[in-house]
Design a protein around this motif. Structure first.
Motif, PDB file in Angstrom:
ATOM      1  N   UNK A 113      15.108 -18.475  -3.660  1.00 46.08           N
ATOM      2  CA  UNK A 113      15.357 -17.431  -4.670  1.00 46.08           C
ATOM      3  C   UNK A 113      14.452 -17.090  -5.879  1.00 46.08           C
ATOM      4  N   UNK A 114      13.631 -18.073  -6.199  1.00 48.80           N
ATOM      5  CA  UNK A 114      12.696 -17.750  -7.321  1.00 48.80           C
ATOM      6  C   UNK A 114      11.752 -16.764  -6.737  1.00 48.80           C
ATOM      7  N   UNK A 115      11.265 -17.011  -5.520  1.00 51.65           N
ATOM      8  CA  UNK A 115      10.227 -16.164  -5.038  1.00 51.65           C
ATOM      9  C   UNK A 115      10.555 -14.669  -4.947  1.00 51.65           C
ATOM     10  N   UNK A 116      12.113 -14.568  -4.310  1.00 57.11           N
ATOM     11  CA  UNK A 116      12.465 -13.109  -4.179  1.00 57.11           C
ATOM     12  C   UNK A 116      12.853 -12.437  -5.568  1.00 57.11           C
ATOM     13  N   UNK A 117      13.163 -13.189  -6.515  1.00 52.27           N
ATOM     14  CA  UNK A 117      13.725 -12.752  -7.964  1.00 52.27           C
ATOM     15  C   UNK A 117      12.396 -12.288  -8.377  1.00 52.27           C
ATOM     16  N   UNK A 118      11.098 -13.235  -8.558  1.00 53.41           N
ATOM     17  CA  UNK A 118       9.833 -12.579  -8.805  1.00 53.41           C
ATOM     18  C   UNK A 118       9.376 -11.190  -8.345  1.00 53.41           C
ATOM     19  N   UNK A 119       9.466 -11.148  -6.790  1.00 55.03           N
ATOM     20  CA  UNK A 119       9.386  -9.809  -6.301  1.00 55.03           C
ATOM     21  C   UNK A 119      10.082  -8.787  -6.515  1.00 55.03           C
ATOM     22  N   UNK A 120      11.460  -8.965  -6.869  1.00 49.47           N
ATOM     23  CA  UNK A 120      12.483  -7.763  -7.221  1.00 49.47           C
ATOM     24  C   UNK A 120      11.974  -7.268  -8.580  1.00 49.47           C
ATOM     25  N   UNK A 121      11.640  -8.203  -9.508  1.00 41.43           N
ATOM     26  CA  UNK A 121      11.126  -7.656 -10.865  1.00 41.43           C
ATOM     27  C   UNK A 121       9.968  -6.824 -10.711  1.00 41.43           C
ATOM     28  N   UNK A 122       8.925  -7.394  -9.840  1.00 48.02           N
ATOM     29  CA  UNK A 122       7.717  -6.746  -9.719  1.00 48.02           C
ATOM     30  C   UNK A 122       7.951  -5.294  -9.050  1.00 48.02           C
ATOM     31  N   UNK A 123       8.918  -5.315  -8.228  1.00 47.72           N
ATOM     32  CA  UNK A 123       9.130  -3.850  -7.469  1.00 47.72           C
ATOM     33  C   UNK A 123       9.746  -2.993  -8.377  1.00 47.72           C
ATOM     34  N   UNK A 124      10.658  -3.500  -9.338  1.00 51.22           N
ATOM     35  CA  UNK A 124      11.354  -2.632 -10.218  1.00 51.22           C
ATOM     36  C   UNK A 124      10.512  -2.238 -11.502  1.00 51.22           C
ATOM     37  N   UNK A 125       9.867  -3.122 -12.001  1.00 50.84           N
ATOM     38  CA  UNK A 125       9.146  -2.822 -13.128  1.00 50.84           C
ATOM     39  C   UNK A 125       7.594  -2.602 -13.029  1.00 50.84           C
ATOM     40  N   UNK A 126       6.952  -3.087 -11.954  1.00 50.88           N
ATOM     41  CA  UNK A 126       5.430  -2.924 -11.907  1.00 50.88           C
ATOM     42  C   UNK A 126       4.930  -2.110 -10.757  1.00 50.88           C
ATOM     43  N   UNK A 127       5.916  -1.369 -10.057  1.00 52.56           N
ATOM     44  CA  UNK A 127       5.607  -0.375  -8.891  1.00 52.56           C
ATOM     45  C   UNK A 127       6.241   0.879  -8.905  1.00 52.56           C
ATOM     46  N   UNK A 128       5.549   2.087  -8.792  1.00 56.85           N
ATOM     47  CA  UNK A 128       6.015   3.319  -8.800  1.00 56.85           C
ATOM     48  C   UNK A 128       7.250   3.636  -7.901  1.00 56.85           C
ATOM     49  N   UNK A 129       7.327   3.003  -6.670  1.00 56.54           N
ATOM     50  CA  UNK A 129       8.344   3.129  -5.784  1.00 56.54           C
ATOM     51  C   UNK A 129       9.662   2.378  -6.228  1.00 56.54           C
ATOM     52  N   UNK A 130      10.866   3.405  -6.102  1.00 57.70           N
ATOM     53  CA  UNK A 130      12.085   2.737  -6.588  1.00 57.70           C
ATOM     54  C   UNK A 130      12.571   1.699  -5.796  1.00 57.70           C
ATOM     55  N   UNK A 131      13.138   0.802  -6.272  1.00 55.46           N
ATOM     56  CA  UNK A 131      13.717  -0.436  -5.499  1.00 55.46           C
ATOM     57  C   UNK A 131      15.167  -0.254  -5.183  1.00 55.46           C
ATOM     58  N   UNK A 132      15.791   0.810  -5.811  1.00 50.96           N
ATOM     59  CA  UNK A 132      17.328   1.034  -5.812  1.00 50.96           C
ATOM     60  C   UNK A 132      17.440   1.975  -4.535  1.00 50.96           C
ATOM     61  N   UNK A 133      18.922   1.654  -3.930  1.00 54.70           N
ATOM     62  CA  UNK A 133      19.429   2.648  -2.892  1.00 54.70           C
ATOM     63  C   UNK A 133      18.646   2.560  -1.734  1.00 54.70           C
ATOM     64  N   UNK A 134      17.864   1.482  -1.450  1.00 53.46           N
ATOM     65  CA  UNK A 134      17.074   1.487  -0.285  1.00 53.46           C
ATOM     66  C   UNK A 134      16.764   0.058   0.283  1.00 53.46           C
ATOM     67  N   UNK A 135      17.704  -0.264   1.389  1.00 51.43           N
ATOM     68  CA  UNK A 135      17.983  -1.452   1.991  1.00 51.43           C
ATOM     69  C   UNK A 135      16.780  -2.036   2.619  1.00 51.43           C
ATOM     70  N   UNK A 136      16.097  -1.018   3.329  1.00 47.37           N
ATOM     71  CA  UNK A 136      14.778  -1.592   3.845  1.00 47.37           C
ATOM     72  C   UNK A 136      13.634  -1.880   2.918  1.00 47.37           C
ATOM     73  N   UNK A 137      13.679  -1.369   1.837  1.00 46.33           N
ATOM     74  CA  UNK A 137      12.711  -1.946   0.587  1.00 46.33           C
ATOM     75  C   UNK A 137      13.102  -3.312   0.254  1.00 46.33           C
TER      76      UNK A 137
END
Length: 236
Positions: A113-137
């Motif tokens: 869980x902690x590993x995934x949470x960290x990656x979700x935060x990174x994807x949402x706040x530190x990367x240009x590509x949106x993390x929303x509405x993209x299941x494959x992402x």
């Protein structure tokens, strides 16, 4: 000692608060005896999948801010993130997080869980590509966290999978008085609201640890049968 943290992936102060808490925990002398449990919260529970929007527009509409006020808020968050060594992309999206919370509960079952949470935060706040509405992402992030990609894909494809786990966390949030996030509860004795400075978390951890007490057990009764929440008899 258990620390429960209610957060939402869309919450930038959760991103900052998580890093500040972890900084405090890293220097806490009893950190090896602290169990951290991440719990779900929804800041925008009525938002539906496919309804992502730019954060500036969301802040202007939701809070009634001017564009200048919304941009100033993003500037502040960028500076606060940078102070922690975190990247913060301004102009990101805001969207539906329920599926992310379901996936986090699946990750909890797998001990990731902690590993995934960290990656979700990174994807949402530190990367240009949106993390929303993209299941494959989300599947890619789950795999990066060490989860089986096909299993993660099945969770996302089934709206009922871990939905009750998320709802249970939301009910617990109401029970402990969490109306916003991040919200930290230490051993159900103390609560810390918001992305406090690391020294505040250090004080809270120390106070919670020092307040722990164990009741004396009468000699000869330590191993007697007893009833507990899960039935009888329960060695306790």
């Amino acid at each position: 000692m258990r620390v429960e943290i209610w957060t939402d992936i869309s919450c930038p102060w959760c991103y900052v608060g998580q890093a500040r808490f972890e900084k405090a925990l890293a220097s806490f002398p009893h950190r090896a005896d602290v169990e951290v449990v991440h719990r779900s919260f929804q800041l925008d529970p009525h938002r539906t999948k496919g309804d992502a929007e730019p954060i500036i527009g969301f802040l202007m509409r939701g809070k009634g801010w001017t564009r200048e006020q919304a941009q100033a808020n993003e500037d502040t968050l960028s500076r606060q993130s940078a102070a922690l060594g975190l990247k913060y992309v301004m102009g990101r999206d805001h969207g539906y997080t329920f599926d992310m919370h379901r996936l986090l509960h699946f990750a909890k079952e797998q001990g990731r869980q902690r590993e995934l949470l960290t990656l979700l935060y990174r994807a949402n706040f530190a990367e240009e590509r949106s993390v929303y509405d993209d299941d494959e992402r989300l599947v890619d992030l789950a795999a990066e966290a060490g989860l089986d990609a096909d299993a993660a894909r099945k969770v996302l494809a089934d709206p009922s999978a871990h939905a009750e786990d998320v709802h249970a966390d939301l009910r617990e949030a109401a029970a402990v008085g969490a109306t916003g996030v991040p919200f930290f509860v230490l051993d159900r004795r103390f609560a810390v609201s918001g992305a406090q400075r690391p020294e505040v978390f250090t004080q809270a951890l120390t106070k919670a640890w020092e307040s722990r007490s164990s009741l004396p057990v009468v000699a000869g009764a330590a191993h007697g049968d007893a009833c507990g929440p899960d039935g009888c008899p329960v060695p306790h």
